[in-house]
Design an enzyme around this catalytic site. Structure first.
Site, PDB file in Angstrom:
ATOM      1  N   TYR A  47      -8.856   5.493   0.332  1.00 23.35           N
ATOM      2  CA  TYR A  47      -8.174   6.536  -0.440  1.00 23.35           C
ATOM      3  C   TYR A  47      -6.667   6.456  -0.222  1.00 23.35           C
ATOM      4  CZ  TYR A  47      -6.813  11.186  -2.052  1.00 23.35           C
ATOM      5  OH  TYR A  47      -6.202  12.222  -2.700  1.00 23.35           O
TER       6      TYR A  47
ATOM      7  N   LYS B 191      -3.802   5.719  -3.084  1.00 25.72           N
ATOM      8  CA  LYS B 191      -2.771   6.688  -3.433  1.00 25.72           C
ATOM      9  C   LYS B 191      -1.360   6.166  -3.124  1.00 25.72           C
ATOM     10  CE  LYS B 191      -5.156   9.980  -5.278  1.00 25.72           C
ATOM     11  NZ  LYS B 191      -4.957  10.378  -6.699  1.00 25.72           N
TER      12      LYS B 191
END
Length: 253
Positions: free
Chosen positions: A155, A159
């Site tokens: 993640y 991002k």
């Protein structure tokens, strides 16, 4: 200022959590809003809320991992509204797992939704914006764009890449009337992260936030409306953090 009347906005991942709050906020500011996701029931419910505000919408599903699906959504919006002024990329997934146990399939799935899905949408809708000479693209970044959180490496990497993509597209498209910015939410409970926050990690995150609390999805709406507005013509390539002071903080006590 910041009146979005007459504008057409598309919000991918716009039927729950952060995306849904932004979709409603853009509609409240005057825009017609198409909020899309994979679940027809969620699309219908969000569309009903947009229509209740007196705005136009479409009840169409889409899946950001499928380029044809995003293209079909784009084409339907153009057929009905003739343009797209605002794009919000809010579709995202995460999973907490030790990095040594994050196998290729999981890593690839998270990247495909969070990063590749954002790229697909920017390419498809951005092409139309560039031809029109006007557009506002808002990506959803994260605190993980800037700092690391334990056991969510995929993640965080996705991002961080969304932040880099935002800046790259901003540089490429600035001279053609299309701004590309992002919002990095602070710690905001949603269905995406609620299980992770219901743990000692959640208590630590609250302690590290100077405001001493979680945020709410509605507290992101002002930033989204600002980035979507016509008046926001000279700001591009930026990541606005709405985080209760988290990134500014060193020691809180």
């Amino acid at each position: 200022m910041f009146d979005l009347a007459g504008r057409c906005a598309v919000v991918l991942g716009g039927t729950s959590g952060i995306g849904q709050a932004i979709a409603h906020g853009l509609a409240e500011a005057g825009a017609d809003v198409i909020a899309s996701s994979r679940q027809q029931g969620q699309v219908d419910a969000t569309a009903a809320g947009i229509e209740a505000l007196g705005r136009r919408t479409l009840r169409l599903t889409s899946d950001v991992v499928d380029r044809g699906s995003v293209q079909a959504l784009h084409d339907a919006v153009i057929a009905s509204f003739g343009k797209v002024d605002i794009l919000v990329n809010s579709a995202g997934i995460t999973k907490r797992v030790p990095t040594l146990e994050c196998m290729d399939e999981l890593w690839g799935n998270i990247m495909n939704v969070n990063l590749n899905g954002t790229l697909r949408a920017c390419q498809i809708f951005g092409k139309t914006m560039l031809a029109a000479g006007y557009g506002r693209i808002i990506n959803i970044a994260s605190l993980a764009t800037f700092v690391a959180f334990q056991e969510v490496a995929a993640y965080g990497a996705s991002k961080a890449a969304v932040g880099a993509l935002t800046r790259s597209l901003a540089v490429e498209w600035a001279a053609q009337g299309v701004t590309v910015n992002a919002i990095a939410p602070g710690i905001i409970p949603t269905e995406l992260n609620r299980k992770i926050l219901d743990s000692p990690r959640g208590r630590e995150l609250t302690m590290r936030t100077p405001m001493g609390r979680y945020g709410t999805v509605d507290e992101l709406v002002g930033a989204a409306v600002y980035l979507a507005a016509e008046e926001n013509a000279f700001m591009t390539g930026q990541i606005l953090t709405v985080d209760g002071g988290y990134l500014a903080s060193g020691v809180n006590q």
